[in-house]
Design an enzyme around this catalytic site. Structure first.
Site, mmCIF file in Angstrom:
data_model
loop_
_atom_site.group_PDB
_atom_site.id
_atom_site.type_symbol
_atom_site.label_atom_id
_atom_site.label_comp_id
_atom_site.label_asym_id
_atom_site.label_seq_id
_atom_site.Cartn_x
_atom_site.Cartn_y
_atom_site.Cartn_z
ATOM 1 N N GLN A 226 0.567 -1.253 -0.107
ATOM 2 C CA GLN A 226 -0.157 0.027 0.019
ATOM 3 C C GLN A 226 0.988 1.150 -0.144
ATOM 4 O O GLN A 226 0.272 2.354 -0.105
ATOM 5 C CB GLN A 226 -1.041 0.187 1.316
ATOM 6 C CG GLN A 226 -2.073 -1.010 1.077
ATOM 7 C CD GLN A 226 -3.191 -0.893 2.304
ATOM 8 O OE1 GLN A 226 -2.741 -1.586 3.232
ATOM 9 N NE2 GLN A 226 -3.987 -0.284 2.189
ATOM 10 N N LEU B 153 -7.470 1.481 3.503
ATOM 11 C CA LEU B 153 -7.102 3.085 3.219
ATOM 12 C C LEU B 153 -6.787 3.118 1.709
ATOM 13 O O LEU B 153 -6.716 4.353 1.066
ATOM 14 C CB LEU B 153 -5.824 3.088 3.907
ATOM 15 C CG LEU B 153 -5.826 3.011 5.594
ATOM 16 C CD1 LEU B 153 -4.585 3.012 6.154
ATOM 17 C CD2 LEU B 153 -6.609 4.310 5.968
ATOM 18 N N HIS C 134 -3.695 -8.419 1.228
ATOM 19 C CA HIS C 134 -2.921 -7.427 0.347
ATOM 20 C C HIS C 134 -1.472 -7.973 -0.004
ATOM 21 O O HIS C 134 -1.184 -7.486 -1.252
ATOM 22 C CB HIS C 134 -2.583 -6.220 1.527
ATOM 23 C CG HIS C 134 -3.752 -5.000 1.622
ATOM 24 N ND1 HIS C 134 -4.115 -4.482 0.354
ATOM 25 C CD2 HIS C 134 -4.387 -4.442 2.362
ATOM 26 C CE1 HIS C 134 -5.151 -3.699 0.632
ATOM 27 N NE2 HIS C 134 -5.373 -3.740 1.903
#
Ligand code: NI
Length: 157
Positions: A51, A89, A134
C-alpha cells in the site's frame, strides 16, 4: 521517518503479489517506521507494504494502540467465522461485509528476523486476514458478501 503516499485500488500496482523479505536490515526498519508514521497520520487498523508502493511481505496493525509488525506472515490455523464491515485505506468506497475466520493463528518474523506465532480473534483476526490478503493482491472488495441474518440481528442488540 516519513509519511508515504498510499497506493489507491485504482492503481494496478495494488494487485501485485509481494515478495518474501530476505534482509532484515535498516531498509526494512525504515520501511516499517514509515508505515507506522503513515498509519498514524491517516488513522486505520492496518497497513501493508504494498500500500506504500513496496512489494515486500510485511504489514503492521494498530488496534486500540496495540501495535504489531508481521514480516513474511503465514496464516497457519483458522477457526469459526465472522462477518464484519471492512474498509481499506486504498479503497475509497463504503465499508462492507466480508466473511472471515473468527480465530486466526499467524506465524511471522519480527523486524530483526526472530520468528513468532500469534493467535487472535474477533476484529484483530479480521485485520490480520485483510492485511495478509494485500500481500497476495487481494482486496476486501473482492470478498464482499451478504451476511447471514443472525449477523444483523446481533448488531441490533
Ligand atoms: Ni486494506
Amino acid at each position: 521517518m516519513a509519511i508515504r503516499e498510499i497506493v489507491p485500488h485504482t492503481d494496478n500496482f495494488i494487485r501485485k503479489t509481494s515478495k518474501p523479505v530476505k534482509e532484515f536490515d535498516e531498509k526494512l526498519w525504515q520501511l516499517l517506521d514509515d508505515m507506522h508514521e503513515t498509519l498514524d497520520a491517516v488513522v486505520g487498523s492496518g497497513l501493508s507494504a504494498v500500500q506504500v508502493g513496496v512489494l515486500k511481505r510485511a504489514f503492521i496493525i494498530n488496534i486500540n494502540n496495540m501495535v504489531m509488525e508481521f514480516v513474511n506472515p503465514e496464516i497457519i490455523k483458522t477457526s469459526g467465522e465472522q462477518y464484519k464491515k471492512e474498509g481499506c485505506l486504498s479503497v475509497k468506497l463504503p465499508f462492507d461485509y466480508v466473511k472471515r475466520p473468527f480465530c486466526v493463528t499467524v506465524k511471522a518474523f519480527d523486524r530483526y528476523g526472530n520468528p513468532f506465532t500469534f493467535t487472535c480473534q474477533d476484529w484483530t483476526a479480521v485485520c490480520i486476514c485483510h492485511e495478509n490478503d494485500h500481500l497476495n493482491g487481494i482486496l476486501y472488495i473482492d470478498k464482499i458478501c451478504v451476511p447471514p441474518k443472525w449477523v444483523k440481528e446481533q448488531e441490533e442488540e
